[in-house]
Design a protein around this motif. Structure first.
Motif, PDB file in Angstrom:
ATOM      1  N   UNK A  88      -1.244 -19.247  -5.701  1.00  0.00           N
ATOM      2  CA  UNK A  88      -1.005 -19.196  -4.270  1.00  0.00           C
ATOM      3  C   UNK A  88       0.214 -18.320  -3.959  1.00  0.00           C
ATOM      4  N   UNK A  89       1.197 -18.367  -4.851  1.00  0.00           N
ATOM      5  CA  UNK A  89       2.404 -17.561  -4.646  1.00  0.00           C
ATOM      6  C   UNK A  89       2.551 -16.536  -5.765  1.00  0.00           C
ATOM      7  N   UNK A  90       1.458 -16.039  -6.255  1.00  0.00           N
ATOM      8  CA  UNK A  90       1.482 -15.128  -7.390  1.00  0.00           C
ATOM      9  C   UNK A  90       1.994 -13.745  -7.042  1.00  0.00           C
ATOM     10  N   UNK A  91       2.031 -12.861  -8.067  1.00  0.00           N
ATOM     11  CA  UNK A  91       2.518 -11.509  -7.870  1.00  0.00           C
ATOM     12  C   UNK A  91       1.449 -10.608  -7.311  1.00  0.00           C
ATOM     13  N   UNK A  92       1.535  -9.312  -7.671  1.00  0.00           N
ATOM     14  CA  UNK A  92       0.592  -8.347  -7.143  1.00  0.00           C
ATOM     15  C   UNK A  92      -0.735  -8.395  -7.856  1.00  0.00           C
ATOM     16  N   UNK A  93      -1.643  -7.513  -7.375  1.00  0.00           N
ATOM     17  CA  UNK A  93      -2.991  -7.474  -7.938  1.00  0.00           C
ATOM     18  C   UNK A  93      -2.947  -7.089  -9.413  1.00  0.00           C
ATOM     19  N   UNK A  94      -2.131  -6.099  -9.764  1.00  0.00           N
ATOM     20  CA  UNK A  94      -2.051  -5.650 -11.163  1.00  0.00           C
ATOM     21  C   UNK A  94      -1.561  -6.779 -12.061  1.00  0.00           C
ATOM     22  N   UNK A  95      -0.555  -7.525 -11.602  1.00  0.00           N
ATOM     23  CA  UNK A  95      -0.049  -8.653 -12.389  1.00  0.00           C
ATOM     24  C   UNK A  95      -1.123  -9.724 -12.556  1.00  0.00           C
ATOM     25  N   UNK A  96      -1.885  -9.960 -11.501  1.00  0.00           N
ATOM     26  CA  UNK A  96      -2.964 -10.945 -11.582  1.00  0.00           C
ATOM     27  C   UNK A  96      -4.033 -10.501 -12.579  1.00  0.00           C
ATOM     28  N   UNK A  97      -4.387  -9.225 -12.536  1.00  0.00           N
ATOM     29  CA  UNK A  97      -5.386  -8.717 -13.463  1.00  0.00           C
ATOM     30  C   UNK A  97      -4.885  -8.774 -14.901  1.00  0.00           C
ATOM     31  N   UNK A  98      -3.614  -8.485 -15.111  1.00  0.00           N
ATOM     32  CA  UNK A  98      -3.055  -8.549 -16.458  1.00  0.00           C
ATOM     33  C   UNK A  98      -3.089  -9.979 -16.992  1.00  0.00           C
ATOM     34  N   UNK A  99      -2.753 -10.924 -16.138  1.00  0.00           N
ATOM     35  CA  UNK A  99      -2.792 -12.326 -16.555  1.00  0.00           C
ATOM     36  C   UNK A  99      -4.214 -12.750 -16.892  1.00  0.00           C
TER      37      UNK A  99
END
Length: 431
Positions: A196-207
């Motif tokens: 809900x309070x995550x980082x950017x799209x790239x960070x989400x994809x990396x995770x």
């Protein structure tokens, strides 16, 4: 076995998916024969269905991020309303005689984006609509409803195409999208708190990529289904209607596809009762039967041969689908589940447009029968390749109620949070 139906969120999810599949059972038959009626070209048919698949592949990672960030109910409702609009436009073009291949390509591409947005949300919503111990039963019930819709849709699609033309089949699919949107409107799926309070799209994809690659059995199966799905998409979706036009006829081809879905329905009943410790190994091994329909089309394109082959293939697909969804749900954290599903879908689907677009030229060069035999061989080799992995063969399912937080990635881990009470509560990924 029917305990998941006591949960309101699960009932809404199951109803929406059932109606979706009713329309989806009609649409492939209607679209295939609409293009063949328009140009008579297998190449054009491959381009249209390939455009949809390509856009799904290109946007599915975005769909995974979106589904992990915002309420999945909004994603499902919005994508289904957009799907209703695009299919209504396709139906209107076909019914009025205004359809052209470029227009069908454009609308198919938009529909591919719709699929990319909705499928990760639908798959990731399932584990959070029921308690962890009901996940396998929930997946089996979903698949039973989905396949029941596909049976009616495929049969209806064949009848509509034969009786009144493919345009009416596409119109039915548009209506199904709208009804599914209404069903999904009652689904309350919470946004996982960690994203809900995550980082950017790239960070989400990396995770999400880290979660995907941490489990050997996940990427091995996805690689196997990259080959398998490409072969089936080209052989069944493109060459199948072409062979049917020259042999059993359009109405009979609809019955064959309905028979495959009937096999899935039987497979769902088996999976609902099945309790196997190494569920994924069984599911993958069953996929050997997926080659039967391709072999039937190549060697004996007769209704009496194709219908049993389709039933066997359907039973096999269902065992794998329930095994895969259950394994993913039990081993991946809920707040990253949609992104793992999106990588699964990307890898599993990336070869589908290649198979759909490329099978026409290959069949022109090698002949339809030779091409179908090659595709059947690829299916067999892909299944044997997956079974060669010890991680696939040894993966075990989680016992109900077991808690093993902190276990290594390739160990059974039930990581889903408790199901919140109604009405707010937090799918077909797979190969």
């Amino acid at each position: 076995m029917l305990a998941p139906l006591r949960h309101a969120a699960f009932r809404h999810l199951a109803a929406g998916r059932l109606v979706n599949m009713l329309g989806n059972g009609v649409a492939p038959i209607a679209l295939a024969f609409a293009v063949l009626d328009l140009t008579g070209s297998v190449r054009d048919l491959g381009l249209v269905v390939g455009a949809r698949s390509l856009m799904t592949v290109l946007f599915v990672l975005v769909g995974g991020v979106v589904a992990d960030r915002i309420p999945r109910r909004l994603v499902l409702v919005g994508s289904n309303l957009l799907g209703a609009s695009t299919q209504a436009a396709v139906a209107a073009l076909v019914l009025t005689g205004a359809a052209t291949v470029p227009l069908l390509l454009a609308l198919a591409a938009v529909n591919g984006i719709v699929s990319a947005l909705s499928q990760p949300a639908s798959a990731a919503a399932t584990p959070q609509t029921v308690p962890p111990e009901l996940i396998q039963s929930a997946n089996a019930i979903l698949r039973l409803g989905v396949n029941g819709g596909m049976i009616g849709g495929a049969a209806l699609g064949g009848l509509l195409v034969a009786a009144v033309g493919p345009g009416w089949g596409l119109a039915v699919d548009a209506i199904a999208f709208a009804v599914a949107a209404a069903a999904f409107a009652g689904l309350r799926v919470a946004v996982p708190p960690q994203t809900r309070a995550g980082g950017g799209v790239v960070a989400d994809l990396r995770e999400g990529w880290t979660e995907f690659t941490a489990r050997t059995w996940v990427w091995v199966v996805v690689l196997g289904f990259m080959v398998l799905n490409g072969a089936l998409a080209g052989g069944v979706n493109v060459l199948g209607p072409t062979v049917a036009d020259d042999t059993v006829g359009r109405g009979a081809w609809g019955v064959v596809l309905a028979a495959e879905t009937a096999g899935m329905l039987v497979g769902g009943l088996i999976a609902l009762r099945l309790r196997v410790r190494r569920l994924l190994r069984l599911g993958v091994a069953c996929m050997l039967a997926a080659s039967l329909l391709l072999l039937g089309l190549a060697l004996a394109p007769l209704t009496v041969v194709l219908i049993p082959a389709a039933v066997a293939a359907g039973i096999a697909v269902e065992q794998f689908a329930v095994a895969w969804d259950t394994s993913i749900a039990q081993h991946v954290p809920a707040d990253r589940l949609a992104r793992v599903y999106s990588y699964d879908m990307l890898g599993s689907w990336v070869a589908i447009p290649i198979g759909q677009v490329g099978v026409g030229p290959v069949a022109a060069a090698l002949g339809t029968r030779g091409t179908l035999l090659i595709l059947a061989t690829l299916v067999l080799l892909s299944v044997l390749g997956m079974l060669a992995s010890p991680d696939v063969r040894r993966l075990t399912t989680v016992a109900p109620g077991r808690s093993v937080a902190g276990a290594p990635p390739d160990q059974p881990v039930a990581t889903h949070p408790p199901t919140p009470p109604d009405p707010v509560q937090a799918g077909a990924g797979g190969g």
